[in-house]
Design a protein around this motif. Structure first.
Motif, PDB file in Angstrom:
ATOM      1  N   LEU A   1     104.643  51.463  53.088  1.00  0.00           N
ATOM      2  CA  LEU A   1     103.901  50.399  52.398  1.00  0.00           C
ATOM      3  C   LEU A   1     102.452  50.306  52.841  1.00  0.00           C
ATOM      4  N   TRP A   2     102.125  50.738  54.061  1.00  0.00           N
ATOM      5  CA  TRP A   2     100.752  50.645  54.562  1.00  0.00           C
ATOM      6  C   TRP A   2     100.334  51.986  55.151  1.00  0.00           C
ATOM      7  N   PRO A   3      99.104  52.332  54.969  1.00  0.00           N
ATOM      8  CA  PRO A   3      98.626  53.609  55.542  1.00  0.00           C
ATOM      9  C   PRO A   3      98.472  53.499  57.055  1.00  0.00           C
ATOM     10  N   ASP A   4      98.263  54.650  57.644  1.00  0.00           N
ATOM     11  CA  ASP A   4      98.125  54.691  59.098  1.00  0.00           C
ATOM     12  C   ASP A   4      96.842  53.980  59.518  1.00  0.00           C
ATOM     13  N   SER A   5      96.988  53.073  60.507  1.00  0.00           N
ATOM     14  CA  SER A   5      95.840  52.324  61.016  1.00  0.00           C
ATOM     15  C   SER A   5      96.230  51.737  62.367  1.00  0.00           C
ATOM     16  N   PRO A   6      95.274  51.321  63.159  1.00  0.00           N
ATOM     17  CA  PRO A   6      95.614  50.667  64.438  1.00  0.00           C
ATOM     18  C   PRO A   6      96.428  49.398  64.238  1.00  0.00           C
ATOM     19  N   ALA A   7      96.159  48.649  63.157  1.00  0.00           N
ATOM     20  CA  ALA A   7      96.935  47.424  62.903  1.00  0.00           C
ATOM     21  C   ALA A   7      98.392  47.760  62.624  1.00  0.00           C
ATOM     22  N   ARG A   8      98.648  48.819  61.840  1.00  0.00           N
ATOM     23  CA  ARG A   8     100.036  49.209  61.574  1.00  0.00           C
ATOM     24  C   ARG A   8     100.728  49.690  62.846  1.00  0.00           C
ATOM     25  N   ALA A   9     100.012  50.391  63.704  1.00  0.00           N
ATOM     26  CA  ALA A   9     100.595  50.842  64.973  1.00  0.00           C
ATOM     27  C   ALA A   9     100.991  49.647  65.838  1.00  0.00           C
ATOM     28  N   ARG A  10     100.147  48.600  65.820  1.00  0.00           N
ATOM     29  CA  ARG A  10     100.496  47.401  66.589  1.00  0.00           C
ATOM     30  C   ARG A  10     101.743  46.721  66.001  1.00  0.00           C
ATOM     31  N   GLN A  11     101.852  46.710  64.682  1.00  0.00           N
ATOM     32  CA  GLN A  11     103.034  46.111  64.062  1.00  0.00           C
ATOM     33  C   GLN A  11     104.298  46.907  64.402  1.00  0.00           C
ATOM     34  N   LEU A  12     104.192  48.225  64.412  1.00  0.00           N
ATOM     35  CA  LEU A  12     105.349  49.033  64.797  1.00  0.00           C
ATOM     36  C   LEU A  12     105.756  48.768  66.246  1.00  0.00           C
ATOM     37  N   GLN A  13     104.784  48.633  67.130  1.00  0.00           N
ATOM     38  CA  GLN A  13     105.093  48.300  68.520  1.00  0.00           C
ATOM     39  C   GLN A  13     105.746  46.922  68.624  1.00  0.00           C
TER      40      GLN A  13
END
Length: 324
Positions: free
Chosen positions: A281-293
């Motif tokens: 649903l969202w492209p790769d970004s630092p914000a998405r990495a934080r959400q995955l963590q």
């Protein structure tokens, strides 16, 4: 022809021989008679000794039989005395119990208002303890449970009877364990899931370099072809993206329901499925990495609490009131 006469010496020798033979025969006969008399006397003595032995044996058997009869009589008397003592002990215990009941009845009759007030206070304590236990078990409201237990302690302090001292100590220990419990892990997990769902709106919908920084051939073909990674190509269309967002919210709702049930396995499975939707649903970004963590941290949260001490005071109160 005439026989010659026997000389006198020969006749005397023959007479002496026959005399000796007769004397020896008499002595032998006397010895035989004496031996036979001794044998008969010995037999008579043995018969008398055997008769005396039989008399003594009969007397001993009679004494043994008498002793056995006496022993049986003593055993019967001891059993009768033991039964009598048991009956007297039971009667004494019954008298003590009746005396205790009479004393309790006299105390109640002497001060009925005090006994009724104590019963009302104990009912209030029991109600508050049950409310605190149910608030923590059903609603996860640790603060409400602490307030209920504090009110129960105040009401119990108003009872001056020393018989409830152990109950006060048990309540103090349970309140200390409840204070050390901290916030309910279920409430913490539910709040963090809500915060995660609210933070999804801040994720960027697109990323990557602008058309100025792209190579000339990419800018020339941008109107015809756009290249995306295969992991991020699942929900590009608006309808597919809307369906993916709905599926993500559904997985988060399932995670919330599992948290309410304290189902750690179900919560981890729902969060794992939600984690699979983020790259689509969202492209790769630092914000998405934080959400995955954040999702991975949510999957490791505990949901159960140590409630081994909870309810011990209520059980002791009911047991002590049931014992009367």
């Amino acid at each position: 022809m005439s026989t010659p006469a026997t000389p006198p010496a020969t006749r005397r020798a023959r007479g002496a021989t026959w005399f000796v033979v007769l004397v020896l025969a008499g002595l032998a006969l006397a010895a035989a008679v004496f031996a036979w008399q001794r044998l008969e006397a010995s037999r008579a003595a043995q018969a008398q000794a055997a008769a005396a032995d039989r008399q003594r044996i009969d007397a001993l058997e009679g004494r043994v039989a008498a002793l056995r009869r006496d022993q049986r009589a003593q055993t019967a008397r001891l059993q009768q005395a033991e039964a009598t003592n048991r009956l007297l002990r039971e009667e004494l215990i019954g008298l003590g119990q009746r005396a205790a009941l009479v004393e309790q009845s006299v105390q109640r009759l002497s001060d009925p208002e005090r006994d009724a007030a104590r019963a009302l206070r104990l009912d209030e304590v029991e109600l508050l303890l049950a409310q605190g236990q149910q608030r923590l078990l059903l609603a996860g409201d640790a603060d409400g449970a602490r307030r209920a237990y504090a009110l129960a302690a105040q009401v119990l302090d108003g009872i001056s009877d020393p018989a409830w001292l152990d109950l006060r100590q048990a309540l103090a220990q349970e309140r200390a364990a409840l204070d050390a419990l901290g916030p309910d892990p279920r409430v913490v997990a539910a709040a963090r899931i809500e915060a995660f769902a609210a933070s999804l709106a801040a994720l960027p919908a697109a990323s990557g370099p602008g058309p100025v920084a792209a190579p000339w051939w990419e800018r020339a073909l941008a109107a015809l072809v756009r290249v995306r990674p295969s992991a991020e190509a699942g929900a590009v269309a608006p309808d597919a993206r809307a369906a993916g967002l709905a599926a993500l919210q559904l997985e988060l709702s399932l995670a919330r329901a599992a948290v309410e049930r304290r189902d750690a396995a179900g919560c981890r499975a729902a969060l794992a499925r939600a984690e699979a939707w983020l790259p689509r649903l969202w492209p790769d970004s630092p914000a998405r990495a934080r959400q995955l963590q954040a999702l991975q941290a949510l999957r490791t949260l505990p949901l159960d609490v140590d409630l081994s001490v909870l309810g011990s005071t209520l059980a002791q109160l009911r047991r002590q009131r049931g014992a009367g």
